[in-house]
Every structure is written in structure tokens, then in C-alpha cells.
Design an enzyme around this catalytic site. Structure first.
Site, PDB file in Angstrom:
ATOM      1  N   LYS A  31       0.863  -1.192   0.000  1.00 44.38           N
ATOM      2  CA  LYS A  31       0.000   0.000   0.000  1.00 44.38           C
ATOM      3  C   LYS A  31       0.890   1.230   0.000  1.00 44.38           C
ATOM      4  O   LYS A  31       1.867   1.298   0.761  1.00 44.38           O
ATOM      5  CB  LYS A  31      -0.891   0.002   1.247  1.00 44.38           C
TER       6      LYS A  31
ATOM      7  N   THR B 199      -4.436  -5.009   1.050  1.00 41.10           N
ATOM      8  CA  THR B 199      -3.785  -3.709   1.172  1.00 41.10           C
ATOM      9  C   THR B 199      -4.602  -2.754   2.032  1.00 41.10           C
ATOM     10  O   THR B 199      -4.056  -1.852   2.666  1.00 41.10           O
ATOM     11  CB  THR B 199      -3.546  -3.086  -0.222  1.00 41.10           C
ATOM     12  N   ASP B 200      -5.916  -2.929   2.087  1.00 46.26           N
ATOM     13  CA  ASP B 200      -6.742  -2.100   2.965  1.00 46.26           C
ATOM     14  C   ASP B 200      -6.397  -2.374   4.428  1.00 46.26           C
ATOM     15  O   ASP B 200      -6.398  -1.459   5.258  1.00 46.26           O
ATOM     16  CB  ASP B 200      -8.221  -2.375   2.717  1.00 46.26           C
TER      17      ASP B 200
ATOM     18  N   PHE C 217      35.212  26.887 -10.610  1.00 45.30           N
ATOM     19  CA  PHE C 217      35.321  25.684 -11.428  1.00 45.30           C
ATOM     20  C   PHE C 217      36.294  25.992 -12.558  1.00 45.30           C
ATOM     21  O   PHE C 217      35.965  26.762 -13.479  1.00 45.30           O
ATOM     22  CB  PHE C 217      33.947  25.293 -11.966  1.00 45.30           C
TER      23      PHE C 217
ATOM     24  N   VAL D 161      31.382  21.123  -7.289  1.00 43.74           N
ATOM     25  CA  VAL D 161      30.311  20.462  -6.536  1.00 43.74           C
ATOM     26  C   VAL D 161      30.769  19.064  -6.134  1.00 43.74           C
ATOM     27  O   VAL D 161      30.466  18.574  -5.044  1.00 43.74           O
ATOM     28  CB  VAL D 161      29.022  20.397  -7.369  1.00 43.74           C
ATOM     29  N   GLN D 162      31.547  18.412  -7.015  1.00 45.87           N
ATOM     30  CA  GLN D 162      32.015  17.061  -6.732  1.00 45.87           C
ATOM     31  C   GLN D 162      32.848  17.022  -5.452  1.00 45.87           C
ATOM     32  O   GLN D 162      32.662  16.144  -4.597  1.00 45.87           O
ATOM     33  CB  GLN D 162      32.843  16.536  -7.908  1.00 45.87           C
TER      34      GLN D 162
ATOM     35  N   HIS E 186      22.194  26.509 -11.479  1.00 43.58           N
ATOM     36  CA  HIS E 186      23.044  27.592 -11.973  1.00 43.58           C
ATOM     37  C   HIS E 186      22.446  28.973 -11.701  1.00 43.58           C
ATOM     38  O   HIS E 186      21.248  29.197 -11.878  1.00 43.58           O
ATOM     39  CB  HIS E 186      23.268  27.433 -13.477  1.00 43.58           C
TER      40      HIS E 186
END
Length: 318
Positions: A18, A64-65, A175, A247-248, A276
Site C-alpha cells: 500500500k 492492502t486495505d 570551477f 560540486v564534486q 546555476h
């Protein structure tokens, strides 16, 4: 966890559950202070119910209920209202997920394993006149996630995470010296804005329900602490910050800081898109009309760079 079976000459694997069951829980102390959580819960069961797929026989299926009603009212138990009252202590999302998963594998003979996923909405207590309000809350931004995988043997895999942790710094990012070819238009820069929306996952090293910390709200506190380590590593000291060459590199340092700070975390995965902020350049054939000095930008989020990586301890099974 799922087991393959050979049925009628085919390999067969099944699960059912569910999804998107929403539940809010309020706890009230004798002093009049209220606590609230809002969870979106998903359950997946692995069970021996092949007959329900192959023939007209649903006798082995947990409906599932039933899963929905268990989540919303029973805190892991079927007797709805009575057991709901027994959940008198404030629970972390992790503890609730483990309770639900443990219930399904222990209560139903045919269920061999359960996965419970929870996304917690960030309701935060408001401050009025400098004081925390007794019962007032506002919606924050990033969401707390967790996944508990419990098997009938008692084995456990517990993962927590953050969705939508938006962070930005206006300087101390660059960068340079990346691969260039005839398609490269991006100039080198040692001065740029850095913005991202962090999605983080971390796996705890606890392998059974019996090895879990017994401290109340342990995982709620750990979530806040991990979030702080990630943010502090991204920003650096309040005066001067810390330079990000990519960022890496920042992502790796954030993951490394998490493993170094928390010995009971075995694995960290981070996804950090590069959102950006492009310097505005207004010019004509004669040159710049207006000279900008790293003060006006065009925010963009599509397209964006996609950066992700994971870090785990050498002894980790992941």
C-alpha cells in the site's frame, strides 16, 4: 529480499503493498505542550501467496486495505483503537517504520519480509514573542525520509535521509581546468554562486532489531545532527566560509564528514544538482551596456548539472 520461484516453466517474483497512506499523530503532555508529526507511509510485503496469482485463491493475501488501517490506527497492531492508545510515547519516523514492518512479519505467518517507507513533513514549532508556542506549528522545507526492511528472522536494514535541503552560497566557489574541446563554451571561473538541493541517504550499521539504541527519539536527533554536519561542511565557518573547487569535491567532503562524525552510519549517498546562477550580461555590438560585478544573476534550474556519489566504510556490505 524477494524470492524467485519457478512456476509453470517461468521465473516468478512478486510483492504487494500500500502506498501514499497519510497519517498525522498528535501527542499532548500534561503541561499542555503538543507534538505533531505528519507521515506519508508506504508498505511492501514479501509473502508466500503465489496461489493468488496463479489461481482463484486469495487465502494467503494480507489485503492492502488492512495495511492502510494498520498504519493509520494501530501503530503496528491490528486492534485499531485500543492499540492506538498504547502509542503514548512520541516516536521517530524510524521507530514507527520498524514497528510497522515488525508487525507484519510477526503477525502474518505467510509474510517473510516487509519494507516500510516514510516521508515526514517538516512541521516546526513556531516562536511567538520569543517563546515556543504550545500548539502552533509552521511548515518547513526539507523532508525527513526513512526505510526499514525487516525479515521474519529479525534482521534489519535501516536507512534515513533528507529530501529537498536547499543551500546556497554567494561566493567561495569556482570551477577551473576542466576538459575542453570544440563544444566547450563554459569559461573558467574562481568566483561564482553555488546552489544545490541536497538529497541524502544514509544506512545505519544496525543489522537486527535487538541491536538498536534504546534512547527515545534517537533517530530524530541523529537526523538533525546529520543535517547540521552536511550544511556546516557545505558552508564552512561563518566568517570566510570554505572554498569549493567543484560540486564534486564539496559533495565528497560532506559525505566524508558524515561518516567521520557518526560511527553507526555505514553508508552515505548524496545527490546534489548544480543549480546555476548565471551572471547577467547586457551588451550590444559596442560592448557592455551595464557593468555587473558579481551582483546580478539569472537563476536557472533547468537544465542543471547532475552530481551524485556514495561513500561507505570498507567493512560495509553495501
Amino acid at each position: 529480499m524477494a524470492q524467485q520461484e519457478v512456476v509453470e516453466g517461468f521465473k516468478f517474483e512478486q510483492r504487494h503493498g500500500k502506498e501514499r497512506v497519510r497519517v498525522a499523530r498528535v501527542w499532548k503532555t500534561r503541561q499542555g505542550q503538543h507534538f505533531v508529526v505528519e507521515w506519508r507511509v508506504g508498505i511492501t510485503l514479501f509473502s508466500d501467496c503465489v496461489n493468488s496469482y496463479l489461481r482463484d485463491d486469495n487465502s494467503d493475501i494480507v489485503a492492502t486495505d488492512t495495511m492502510k488501517n494498520t498504519e493509520m490506527f494501530a501503530c503496528g497492531c491490528v486492534k485499531v483503537y485500543a492499540k492506538a492508545k498504547e502509542c503514548s510515547d512520541i516516536l521517530s519516523a524510524e521507530d514507527f517504520a520498524i514497528l510497522l514492518a515488525k508487525h507484519f512479519v510477526s503477525f502474518y505467518k505467510k509474510v517473510t519480509g516487509a519494507i516500510v517507507n516514510i516521508v515526514e513533513k517538516p512541521w516546526e514549532r513556531v516562536i511567538v514573542d520569543g517563546q515556543p508556542h504550545e500548539h502552533g506549528f509552521k511548515l518547513g522545507s526539507e523532508k525527513h525520509t526513512t526505510e526499514a526492511i525487516v525479515q521474519k528472522s529479525g534482521s534489519l536494514q535501516l536507512t534515513s535521509g533528507i529530501e529537498g535541503l536547499s543551500v546556497l552560497k554567494t561566493t567561495q566557489s569556482g570551477f577551473v581546468n576542466f576538459i575542453r574541446d570544440k563544444y566547450t563554451a563554459l569559461p573558467d571561473t574562481r568566483e561564482r554562486m553555488l546552489a544545490t538541493e541536497v538529497t541524502a541517504l544514509w544506512r545505519y550499521s544496525y543489522e537486527s532489531q535487538y541491536s538498536l539504541p534504546q534512547k527515545p527519539l534517537y533517530f530524530t536527533e541523529k537526523y538533525q545532527e546529520v543535517k547540521k554536519v552536511l550544511a556546516d561542511t557545505f558552508f564552512g565557518p561563518p566568517n570566510g566560509g570554505v572554498y569549493s573547487p567543484s560540486v564534486q569535491n564539496t559533495l565528497y567532503l560532506m559525505a566524508k564528514a558524515t561518516l567521520n562524525r557518526f560511527p553507526d552510519i555505514a553508508y552515505v549517498s548524496l545527490k546534489m544538482p548544480n543549480l546555476h546562477f548565471l551572471p547577467v550580461n547586457i551588451s550590444n555590438k559596442d560592448g557592455p551596456i551595464v557593468k555587473f560585478e558579481d551582483d546580478v544573476y539569472l537563476p536557472t534550474d533547468e537544465p542543471h548539472g547532475s552530481i551524485q556519489a556514495s561513500l561507505s566504510r570498507l567493512w560495509s556490505k553495501l
